[in-house]
Structure formats: C-alpha cells, structure tokens
Design an enzyme around this catalytic site. Structure first.
Site, short mmCIF file in Angstrom:
data_model
loop_
_atom_site.label_atom_id
_atom_site.label_comp_id
_atom_site.label_asym_id
_atom_site.label_seq_id
_atom_site.Cartn_x
_atom_site.Cartn_y
_atom_site.Cartn_z
CG ASP A 10 -76.54 19.34 11.47
OD1 ASP A 10 -77.33 18.75 10.72
OD2 ASP A 10 -76.88 19.88 12.54
CE LYS A 51 -85.70 16.40 11.58
NZ LYS A 51 -84.45 16.15 12.29
#
EC number: 3.11.1.1
Length: 267
Positions: A10, A51
C-alpha cells in the site's frame, strides 16, 4: 529468492506518510465545509477504501447521516456523495505532495527485495491524479515500484482483489501464493486475503496507530504499548498473517514466508 516472487505495498501509512495523515485533514475540512463536522477517528474508519466509497461509508454512519438530514432535510444520497467527493479530491491533491515523505526503512527494504530478485508492486485507494503528486517525491527518496495500480484502474477497489489481480501480471507473477501484500488498513489486508496472497499488517507507522512519527516517539512507554496492541489486534482481526511495526521490519517476515513456501505451505 526462489519462492517469494513479489511484494505488493500500500502507499499512505505503509511506504509514505507516516501515520497516514494526508487524507484526514481533507476529509474533516470537506465535511466541515458542508456544515456536517466529522472527527478524525470517524474519518479514519474506512481508510484504505477508494475515496468515493470512503465518503459513502462516512455518510452512512448514523451520527453523520442524521447530521446531514438535520442540515439538508433529507438523508444523504448519491448526488450528495458526489458533491462531497468533488470538493474532497482537490483538497487531497493539494496536500498530497506535502505528505510524500518515505517512511524510514522503506528504501532499504526495497533495495533488499530487489537484491533478492523480488518484484515490487503497489496498490492504493488514491486516484492517479493524487498519486501524480506523490510518486516523484517517493522516487527521489529511494522508493520506485515496478507497478502502481490506483483507484479507478479496476472495476472495484478494496476489499475486492481486483487491484491484486491487475498487479500480479504486471509483475510477471501468476501464483498469488508467491506474493505478499503489505498494508496498514484492515480493508487492505482483506484485499490481500481475497487475492490469495500472504498478508502483513503495518501497525505503528500507519492508519491503525494514526500518529505522526514525532508524536509516536514522544509517547510514554505504557501508552505506546496499548496503542500498538490495539493496532495489532485490528490488523489480526482483519486476517493478517503477520503484523510488524513498520516496513523497516519486513525482511525477516519475507524470509519466514520463503521457508514456509519451501515446506509446501500456502497462505
């Protein structure tokens, strides 16, 4: 290395942005702009998701949904989610470069992995526009992966394994068991599990701990211990095969997984 072929990291909280701080201010500021304040802890809850789904998850929180209803006379809907997202993204882009410092130890680990002929991939809940602000700074500090897969590159983001499935062929790896996913969020660990990889949670440098490096170092030992344990428990509950404090501690785990694969074990 014979058996471990790839490590997939990540980004925020794992390889850059100690404490995963960049999105937090943007989320809080955005919701405040709409007259529906949220807390840092609320903002952190869905961290690791793309998001827009992250914003949808925040707006589904009972307290936030009620506050939105009180403010606007209706429960938040898709149009509201889009409106918040459209305000959030420029804010996140604006601060991203300021939070692109590579976490200590990451560059050395990347060098060690390459020395063992292990390819380096990345997946992220950030869009390509946001990553464009981060990648150059990270490269200048010694972290430049072989693959970057972003939100929007696949039909779904985390916890689906689609970004893993896109990353593996880009790295020339077709057995998921030969890859390790390293992430500081629960949903990122789930991504790896769903994709069939080994998973390593990052407890102290990332979202589960949620503090800047200097603030972490200033903690009293007992407070550090309970915060660290809480972060470890979150990542283990998500299914992490291993949990480390930061990527600086990764190589012994890689060697252990190499030995387990040699014995015929699978994730």
């Amino acid at each position: 290395m014979k058996h471990v072929k790839a490590v997939i990291f990540d980004w925020a909280g794992t390889v850059v942005d100690y404490g995963s701080l960049a999105p937090m201010g943007a989320f809080v500021e955005t919701f405040g702009q709409f007259g529906v304040p949220i807390t840092i802890d609320e903002a952190r809850g869905p961290m690791g998701m793309a998001k827009r789904p992250h914003i949808a998850a925040l707006m589904a929180l009972p307290r936030v949904a009620q506050a939105w209803t009180d403010k606007y006379g209706h429960a938040p809907d898709d149009a509201d989610i889009d409106a918040v997202y459209d305000v959030f993204v420029p804010k996140n882009i604006a601060v991203a470069a300021s939070y692109s410092s590579v976490i200590p130890g990451v560059a050395d680990v990347a060098s060690a992995l390459r020395g063992d002929d292990i390819r380096i991939g990345t997946t992220t809940g950030y869009t390509r526009e946001i990553m464009a602000e981060i990648v150059p700074g990270a490269a200048a500090q010694g972290f430049s992966p072989d693959s970057i897969v972003c939100t929007g590159d696949t039909a779904e983001g985390r916890p689906s394994p689609y970004m893993i499935y896109r990353t593996l062929p880009e790295l020339g790896v077709w057995r998921a068991k030969e890859a390790i996913k390293v992430d500081d969020t629960e949903v990122g660990i789930e991504e790896g599990i769903n994709g069939g990889t080994w998973t390593v949670g990052v407890s102290v440098s990332g979202n589960a701990f949620g503090m800047a490096e200097g603030d972490v170092k200033a903690l009293a030992p007992d407070e550090f211990a309970w915060r660290r344990n809480a972060a470890i428990q979150k990542l283990q509950a998500a299914g992490a095969h291993y949990v480390i404090d930061s990527v600086a501690d990764l190589m012994p785990v890689v060697y252990d997984i190499e030995a387990r694969l040699a014995r015929g074990e699978r994730p």
